[in-house]
Design a protein around this motif. Structure first.
Motif, mmCIF file in Angstrom:
data_model
loop_
_atom_site.group_PDB
_atom_site.id
_atom_site.type_symbol
_atom_site.label_atom_id
_atom_site.label_comp_id
_atom_site.label_asym_id
_atom_site.label_seq_id
_atom_site.Cartn_x
_atom_site.Cartn_y
_atom_site.Cartn_z
ATOM 1 N N PRO A 142 -7.996 3.559 -1.377
ATOM 2 C CA PRO A 142 -6.665 3.851 -1.914
ATOM 3 C C PRO A 142 -6.777 4.426 -3.313
ATOM 4 O O PRO A 142 -7.659 4.043 -4.091
ATOM 5 C CB PRO A 142 -5.971 2.491 -1.912
ATOM 6 C CG PRO A 142 -7.078 1.493 -1.957
ATOM 7 C CD PRO A 142 -8.241 2.115 -1.237
ATOM 8 N N VAL A 149 0.849 -1.186 0.000
ATOM 9 C CA VAL A 149 0.000 0.000 0.000
ATOM 10 C C VAL A 149 0.886 1.237 0.000
ATOM 11 O O VAL A 149 1.871 1.321 0.732
ATOM 12 C CB VAL A 149 -0.965 -0.010 1.206
ATOM 13 C CG1 VAL A 149 -0.223 -0.097 2.532
ATOM 14 C CG2 VAL A 149 -1.894 1.192 1.183
ATOM 15 N N GLY A 151 -4.770 -1.370 3.790
ATOM 16 C CA GLY A 151 -4.013 -1.915 2.668
ATOM 17 C C GLY A 151 -4.707 -1.590 1.364
ATOM 18 O O GLY A 151 -5.797 -1.025 1.347
ATOM 19 N N SER A 152 -4.065 -1.956 0.279
ATOM 20 C CA SER A 152 -4.639 -1.674 -1.036
ATOM 21 C C SER A 152 -5.825 -2.570 -1.341
ATOM 22 O O SER A 152 -6.680 -2.238 -2.151
ATOM 23 C CB SER A 152 -3.571 -1.872 -2.117
ATOM 24 O OG SER A 152 -3.272 -3.248 -2.289
#
Length: 286
Positions: free
Chosen positions: A271, A191, A219-220
Motif C-alpha cells: 500500500p 485501506v 489491507g493496509s
C-alpha cells in the motif's frame, strides 16, 4: 492486456479501470450503471463482453449488511448466480485469468485469546468453493483479494450498503458530528481504494497458478479503531468531534484486521497511501 472489469463503473471498479489504463492495459467496463443490459447474471450479455478479452477482474457485487433478511434473495442472485454465470461464460470462451473481489467477512470473528478460556476460535468459514472449482476444472487461475475496509473518493453515500467511513463523511458534509457505535474501540484495517485498485492490477499481471484459487488479504496492515478514523476525518474536515453513542448493529464483529504479508511477498504489492494521507484526502473529496 484486454481486461473485462465487471462492476467497472462502481466505487472500486472505477479505480481499477483507472489503474489498468495507467499501466497500459485496455479495460472493458461491464456495469449496469452505464448500460442496463450489462448485467452479470445475463449469459448472452456476458458472453458478448468476453469477446477478445484476455482476463477478467470481477468487481460486480451487492455489498454491505443490507436492511433485513428480505435482502437475501437479491444478494444470492447478484453475487452467487452472477459469479456462476460469469465463470460458465469464461470457461466457454477460453478466458483463463480471473481476479475477483473477495471479503474479510469469510473470517467471521477470527481467533481470540481469553483469560479464562485460553485461545478461542469460532468454527470454519466457507472458502470461495465456486471459483476454486472453476480453476481446477478449466486449468485457469483465480485470485481472490479479500478486501478489508476500503475507503476513498467515490464511495457510495447515504445507503445501508455504504461503509462506515462514508457515513461519517456524509455526517460531516451536513455539519453534523459522526456517530460512533459501541465504544469506538473496534479495530479495523482501513485501506485506500487506490491501493486496492493497484492490488487488482498487480494480481492480473502476476504469473498465474494454473488450476488453483489463491486468496490474499488486502489491507493496509496497520489497524486503527473506528473512533480514530472518525476523529481523523473530523479533524481534517474541520467539523464537530465524533459522538460515542454506545449503539450497535447486529452482524458486526468486534475486531477484524488483516495480515497482508502474503500479498506483499508473493506479488510484490504494497500500500502507498497512509492512513493520515487518506483521511485528509477523503475529508475534502466530493
Amino acid at each position: 492486456m484486454r481486461v473485462l472489469v465487471t462492476g467497472g463503473a462502481g466505487f472500486i471498479g472505477s479505480h481499477v479501470v483507472t489503474a489498468l489504463r495507467a499501466r497500459g492495459h485496455d479495460p472493458v467496463v461491464f456495469d449496469v450503471r452505464t448500460d442496463p443490459a450489462s448485467d452479470v447474471r445475463a449469459p448472452d450479455a456476458v458472453r458478448a463482453a468476453l469477446n477478445g478479452v484476455d482476463a477478467v477482474c470481477h468487481q460486480a457485487a451487492m455489498v454491505g449488511l443490507g436492511t433485513g433478511f428480505a435482502d437475501a434473495p437479491e444478494y444470492v442472485s447478484r453475487n452467487d448466480l452472477g459469479t456462476a454465470v460469469l465463470l460458465t461464460a469464461m470457461a466457454e470462451a477460453g478466458v483463463r485469468r480471473l481476479v475477483l473481489a473477495g471479503s474479510m467477512v469469510v473470517y467471521g470473528e477470527g481467533r481470540y485469546e481469553c483469560a479464562g478460556h485460553g485461545v478461542v476460535r469460532p468454527g470454519p468459514r466457507a472458502e470461495e468453493d465456486l471459483a476454486a472449482a472453476w480453476a481446477r476444472a478449466t486449468g485457469g487461475s483465480a485470485v481472490s483479494l479479500r478486501y478489508h475496509n476500503v475507503y476513498g473518493p467515490g464511495m457510495p453515500r447515504d445507503t445501508p450498503y455504504a461503509g462506515v467511513a462514508s457515513f461519517f463523511r456524509s455526517a460531516l458534509a451536513r455539519g453534523e458530528a459522526p456517530r460512533v457505535f459501541e465504544d469506538g474501540n473496534q479495530r479495523r484495517d482501513f485501506v485506500h481504494v487506490r491501493d486496492v485498485a493497484s492490488a487488482n492490477v498487480t494480481a492480473l499481471e502476476s504469473d498465474p497458478h494454473a488450476g488453483a484459487l489463491t486468496a490474499y488479504n488486502t489491507g493496509s496492515g496497520i489497524p486503527h479503531t473506528v473512533g480514530e478514523m472518525a476523529e481523523a476525518l473530523s479533524k481534517a474536515h474541520g467539523g464537530p468531534s465524533p459522538i460515542i453513542t454506545g449503539e450497535y448493529r447486529l452482524g458486526d464483529v468486534r475486531h477484524i484486521t488483516a495480515d497482508s504479508t502474503r500479498l506483499r511477498t508473493d506479488l510484490g504489492w504494497k500500500p502507498e497511501v497512509t492512513f493520515e494521507q487518506g483521511m485528509r484526502e477523503f475529508a475534502a473529496a466530493p
